[in-house]
Motif scaffolding. Structure first.
Motif, PDB file in Angstrom:
ATOM      1  N   ARG A 176       0.812  -1.194  -0.095  1.00 45.43           N
ATOM      2  CA  ARG A 176       0.073   0.082   0.039  1.00 45.43           C
ATOM      3  C   ARG A 176       0.665   1.455   0.004  1.00 45.43           C
ATOM      4  N   THR A 177       1.812   1.332   1.096  1.00 45.67           N
ATOM      5  CA  THR A 177       2.788   2.453   0.925  1.00 45.67           C
ATOM      6  C   THR A 177       3.971   1.942   1.321  1.00 45.67           C
ATOM      7  N   GLY A 178       4.967   2.620   0.771  1.00 46.40           N
ATOM      8  CA  GLY A 178       6.358   2.087   1.100  1.00 46.40           C
ATOM      9  C   GLY A 178       7.306   1.450   0.165  1.00 46.40           C
ATOM     10  N   PHE A 179       8.338   0.476   0.364  1.00 46.53           N
ATOM     11  CA  PHE A 179       9.016   0.216  -0.734  1.00 46.53           C
ATOM     12  C   PHE A 179       9.913  -1.271  -0.135  1.00 46.53           C
ATOM     13  N   PHE A 180      10.003  -2.215  -0.788  1.00 43.29           N
ATOM     14  CA  PHE A 180      10.528  -3.568  -0.325  1.00 43.29           C
ATOM     15  C   PHE A 180      11.380  -4.054  -1.358  1.00 43.29           C
ATOM     16  N   LYS A 181      12.097  -4.879  -0.811  1.00 46.15           N
ATOM     17  CA  LYS A 181      13.149  -5.818  -1.573  1.00 46.15           C
ATOM     18  C   LYS A 181      12.804  -6.962  -1.368  1.00 46.15           C
ATOM     19  N   THR A 182      12.965  -8.042  -2.449  1.00 45.77           N
ATOM     20  CA  THR A 182      13.122  -9.367  -2.163  1.00 45.77           C
ATOM     21  C   THR A 182      14.626  -9.927  -2.393  1.00 45.77           C
ATOM     22  N   ASP A 183      15.011 -10.871  -1.795  1.00 43.05           N
ATOM     23  CA  ASP A 183      16.202 -11.437  -1.849  1.00 43.05           C
ATOM     24  C   ASP A 183      16.280 -13.091  -1.457  1.00 43.05           C
ATOM     25  N   VAL A 184      17.430 -13.393  -2.382  1.00 46.74           N
ATOM     26  CA  VAL A 184      17.475 -14.845  -2.034  1.00 46.74           C
ATOM     27  C   VAL A 184      19.117 -15.325  -1.649  1.00 46.74           C
ATOM     28  N   LEU A 185      19.180 -16.042  -0.657  1.00 51.90           N
ATOM     29  CA  LEU A 185      20.584 -16.446  -0.078  1.00 51.90           C
ATOM     30  C   LEU A 185      20.981 -17.540  -0.578  1.00 51.90           C
ATOM     31  N   LEU A 186      22.120 -18.016  -1.092  1.00 54.95           N
ATOM     32  CA  LEU A 186      22.844 -19.169  -1.176  1.00 54.95           C
ATOM     33  C   LEU A 186      23.479 -19.752   0.049  1.00 54.95           C
ATOM     34  N   GLU A 187      23.629 -21.056   0.198  1.00 54.79           N
ATOM     35  CA  GLU A 187      24.124 -21.551   1.323  1.00 54.79           C
ATOM     36  C   GLU A 187      25.674 -20.816   1.882  1.00 54.79           C
ATOM     37  N   ASP A 188      26.374 -20.568   0.751  1.00 51.53           N
ATOM     38  CA  ASP A 188      27.666 -20.071   0.851  1.00 51.53           C
ATOM     39  C   ASP A 188      27.629 -18.639   1.303  1.00 51.53           C
ATOM     40  N   GLY A 189      26.495 -17.981   1.584  1.00 52.16           N
ATOM     41  CA  GLY A 189      26.541 -16.851   2.053  1.00 52.16           C
ATOM     42  C   GLY A 189      26.296 -15.788   1.086  1.00 52.16           C
ATOM     43  N   ARG A 190      26.239 -16.065  -0.366  1.00 53.63           N
ATOM     44  CA  ARG A 190      26.174 -15.124  -1.457  1.00 53.63           C
ATOM     45  C   ARG A 190      24.659 -14.782  -1.373  1.00 53.63           C
ATOM     46  N   GLU A 191      24.376 -13.369  -1.952  1.00 54.13           N
ATOM     47  CA  GLU A 191      23.022 -12.964  -1.837  1.00 54.13           C
ATOM     48  C   GLU A 191      22.667 -12.326  -3.173  1.00 54.13           C
ATOM     49  N   GLN A 192      21.509 -12.200  -3.519  1.00 48.75           N
ATOM     50  CA  GLN A 192      21.010 -11.571  -4.683  1.00 48.75           C
ATOM     51  C   GLN A 192      19.682 -10.947  -4.425  1.00 48.75           C
ATOM     52  N   VAL A 193      19.690  -9.538  -4.682  1.00 47.58           N
ATOM     53  CA  VAL A 193      18.398  -8.912  -4.531  1.00 47.58           C
ATOM     54  C   VAL A 193      17.518  -9.229  -5.853  1.00 47.58           C
ATOM     55  N   THR A 194      16.332  -9.849  -5.804  1.00 47.76           N
ATOM     56  CA  THR A 194      15.821 -10.247  -7.041  1.00 47.76           C
ATOM     57  C   THR A 194      14.676  -9.312  -7.405  1.00 47.76           C
ATOM     58  N   GLY A 195      14.205  -8.470  -6.617  1.00 48.44           N
ATOM     59  CA  GLY A 195      13.363  -7.485  -6.814  1.00 48.44           C
ATOM     60  C   GLY A 195      13.184  -6.266  -5.899  1.00 48.44           C
ATOM     61  N   PHE A 196      12.597  -5.137  -6.438  1.00 52.59           N
ATOM     62  CA  PHE A 196      12.114  -3.975  -5.621  1.00 52.59           C
ATOM     63  C   PHE A 196      10.540  -3.952  -5.897  1.00 52.59           C
ATOM     64  N   GLN A 197       9.862  -3.639  -4.841  1.00 52.82           N
ATOM     65  CA  GLN A 197       8.480  -3.625  -4.909  1.00 52.82           C
ATOM     66  C   GLN A 197       7.867  -2.220  -4.253  1.00 52.82           C
ATOM     67  N   MET A 198       7.056  -1.618  -5.140  1.00 51.68           N
ATOM     68  CA  MET A 198       6.639  -0.464  -4.547  1.00 51.68           C
ATOM     69  C   MET A 198       5.089  -0.306  -4.680  1.00 51.68           C
ATOM     70  N   ALA A 199       4.346   0.694  -4.087  1.00 51.48           N
ATOM     71  CA  ALA A 199       2.744   0.711  -3.921  1.00 51.48           C
ATOM     72  C   ALA A 199       2.046  -0.039  -5.134  1.00 51.48           C
ATOM     73  N   GLY A 200       1.443  -0.617  -4.795  1.00 52.97           N
ATOM     74  CA  GLY A 200       0.277  -1.355  -5.691  1.00 52.97           C
ATOM     75  C   GLY A 200       0.964  -2.601  -6.343  1.00 52.97           C
ATOM     76  N   GLU A 201       2.094  -3.141  -6.070  1.00 48.94           N
ATOM     77  CA  GLU A 201       2.809  -4.468  -6.486  1.00 48.94           C
ATOM     78  C   GLU A 201       2.414  -5.393  -5.331  1.00 48.94           C
ATOM     79  N   ILE A 202       2.440  -6.636  -6.111  1.00 47.78           N
ATOM     80  CA  ILE A 202       2.041  -7.712  -5.118  1.00 47.78           C
ATOM     81  C   ILE A 202       3.394  -8.731  -4.745  1.00 47.78           C
ATOM     82  N   LEU A 203       3.485  -9.016  -3.604  1.00 44.71           N
ATOM     83  CA  LEU A 203       4.509  -9.794  -3.045  1.00 44.71           C
ATOM     84  C   LEU A 203       3.997 -11.185  -2.777  1.00 44.71           C
TER      85      LEU A 203
END
Lengths: 246, 246
Positions: free
Chosen positions: B70-97
Motif C-alpha cells: 500500500r505504501t512504502g518500498f520493499f526488496k526481495t532477496d535470495v540467499l545461497l548456502e555459501d552466503g552469497r546474496e542476490q536481490v531479486t526485485g524491488f516492490q513499490m505501491a500497488g505491487e504484489i509480494l
DNA sequence: CGTATCCTTGATTCGCTTCAACATTAGTGG
DNA sequence: CCACTAATGTTGAAGCGAATCAAGGATACG
C-alpha cells in the motif's frame, strides 16, 4: 490429399488424453478425480507436432493458449532491438510453455523446438473457465506459475553471482535432476542444445562454455563428447556450487 | 487490553478497503464491479505495518498469504548456502509480494521493507476461493503473475547480456517509469536502496554502481546526490540500451 | 562426399572486481 | 543541539576472469 478423409487409427492419439498421459504429476492433472480428468481432456485441444527448429510461438504473437510439452525439447528466448538474444529457458516433457502471454495477451518471447516435438494445446480461455470449476486444477496451475517464478529467481542468482564453472555445474545438475524426474538416467544424457544456446542461457560466450566443459573433463567430473554428457562425480560438481571461491 | 473493545476512529482504516484504494489499476481490483470489490474487501485481511528493515516474510516461512504494497518500498532477496546474496526485485505501491510461496507452500525468498511501509494481507486460500467466483479477479491475479514472469525475463536479459552502464541505465529508466505510473515525477526521485542493493540486483559490485553513477553525472545524463536522482537526458539514457556497443 | 555447422583451443584484450583509502551522511546518545 | 560512530558512498590502482579474435578440427546433414 485423397487419404485425408480416412483417418488412420494411429492418428486417433492426436487428440490429447490426460487420462492416460504419463506426465501426470508433472503437468496440470495431478490430484484430479477421474471425472475432473475427463473435463480436462475435453478442454485440451488437439496436440501439435513440431519439427526441429520450428517455432511454437513468437514474441508478438497474440496469446491464445498455453502448451504442455508431451515429447521433445524446447527453448524460449528473448530478443533485444539491437539484436542481442538471451535464452530464458529450456523446457522438456511435462513442462508448461506460454504463460508469458497471459499478462499482455501477447507472447513476450519465442518458443522453438530443439528437436521434433509434440505439445498439448490448452486454450487459455477454457483453462480459466475450467479452473474456476475444478479447485485442484486451479491450484495446479497456480503452482506451475509460481514454480516458474522460483526457477527464475534461481537463474537470476546464477547470472548475478556465479562464475562460469559454477554456472555450468548448476546447469548440468539441473538437467540431470530433470531427466531423473522423467525416469531417465541422472548420470548420462544427451543435451539437445548447442554450446551457444547453453552460453546464452548462462550469460556466457560459447567459447567459455566449451572451456568449462573441457576443464570438467580434465578434472574427471564429467565425460563429455559433443552433446553427450556423463556425470562422473556429481558430489564434487555439487560442491562447486555451495562453496564460493572466496 | 481494556481499550481493545473501543476502536478509535482512526484505526478503522486498518481494515483494508479496496473500494477506496487509490491503487486500483495497479492491484487486483481492476475491472471489478462494486459488488465484487466489496467481496474483495472482505477477503483482504487487516493491513500490516512494517518498520524499515523489518521482514515481511523470510525464505522458509510457511506460505499463507500474498501481500499488496500500500505504501512504502520493499526488496526481495535470495540467499545461497555459501552466503552469497542476490536481490531479486524491488516492490513499490500497488505491487504484489509473496507469490513465490504458492508452488511449494513455503516462501523461497526474503521480503524486507526498505522504508516504513504498509501492506494489505491477502490470505491465499480465500483468494483462490474468491477468484473461482469472480472471473475478473481470477484474470487479474493471473495477469499479475504472468507480468512477473515477463519482468523476470527482462532481468535475465539484463544480467545475461548487458554491461554495467547499460544495466544501471535500464534500472533508472525502470524506476522512473514506475514512479510515473504512480503519479510521481519521471525525472526526479529518491532511491530507497543502497548502492550495494542496486549492485546486487544488477549483478554488479557496489563500486561499479557508484562509478557508473559518476560517469552518468559527468556525461550530464543525470544529476545524482546520494539517493536523490534527477534524470537530465532520458532520451540518451534510453539510447544507451538499444544500441549495443558492438 | 562435400559443405555448413558446431566445437575446441590459444593468444590477447577489456571490463569488472578486488583492495585500499578516504569522504560523506545518517543515526545515536550525551 | 552537538559530538561521535557506524554505515554508506566515492575514487584510484592493480589483478583477474571472461570476451574477443583467430585458426583449426570434428560432426551432422543434404
Amino acid at each position: 490429399m485423397a487419404g485425408k478423409s480416412v483417418i488412420p487409427i494411429s492418428l486417433v492419439s492426436v487428440k490429447a488424453a490426460c487420462t492416460q498421459c504419463s506426465l501426470h504429476e508433472l503437468c496440470l492433472s495431478e490430484g484430479l478425480s477421474q471425472e475432473e480428468l475427463a473435463s480436462l481432456d475435453s478442454l485440451v485441444g488437439a496436440r501439435r507436432k513440431l519439427k526441429r527448429q520450428q517455432f511454437l510461438y513468437r514474441a508478438g504473437d497474440p496469446f491464445e493458449a498455453i502448451y504442455a510439452v508431451r515429447t521433445g525439447f524446447f527453448k524460449t528466448d528473448v530478443l533485444l532491438e539491437d539484436g542481442r538474444e538471451q535464452v530464458t529457458g529450456f523446457q522438456m516433457a511435462g513442462e508448461i510453455l506460454g504463460m508469458d502471454g497471459i499478462g499482455t495477451d501477447t507472447h513476450s518471447c519465442n518458443a522453438v523446438a530443439l528437436e521434433d516435438s509434440e505439445v498439448c494445446v490448452i486454450p487459455y480461455a477454457q483453462l480459466e473457465q475450467l479452473s474456476r470449476e475444478i479447485q485442484a486444477l486451479q491450484r495446479n496451475f497456480h503452482k506451475v506459475m509460481s514454480r516458474e517464478l522460483v526457477r527464475d529467481q534461481g537463474l537470476m542468482m546464477l547470472l548475478g553471482t556465479m562464475r562460469a564453472e559454477e554456472r555450468l555445474a548448476a546447469f548440468l545438475l539441473n538437467m540431470s535432476q530433470r531427466f531423473t524426474t522423467r525416469g531417465y538416467s541422472a548420470a548420462e544424457f544427451n543435451l539437445r542444445m548447442t554450446r551457444e544456446e547453453i552460453g546464452s542461457y548462462l550469460g556466457l560466450k560459447l567459447e567459455t562454455v566449451s572451456r568449462a566443459f573441457s576443464r570438467f573433463q580434465e578434472e574427471r567430473l564429467i565425460a563429455v563428447q559433443q552433446k553427450h554428457v556423463r556425470i562422473l562425480d556429481g558430489e564434487r560438481l555439487r560442491r562447486l556450487l555451495n562453496h564460493a571461491p572466496r
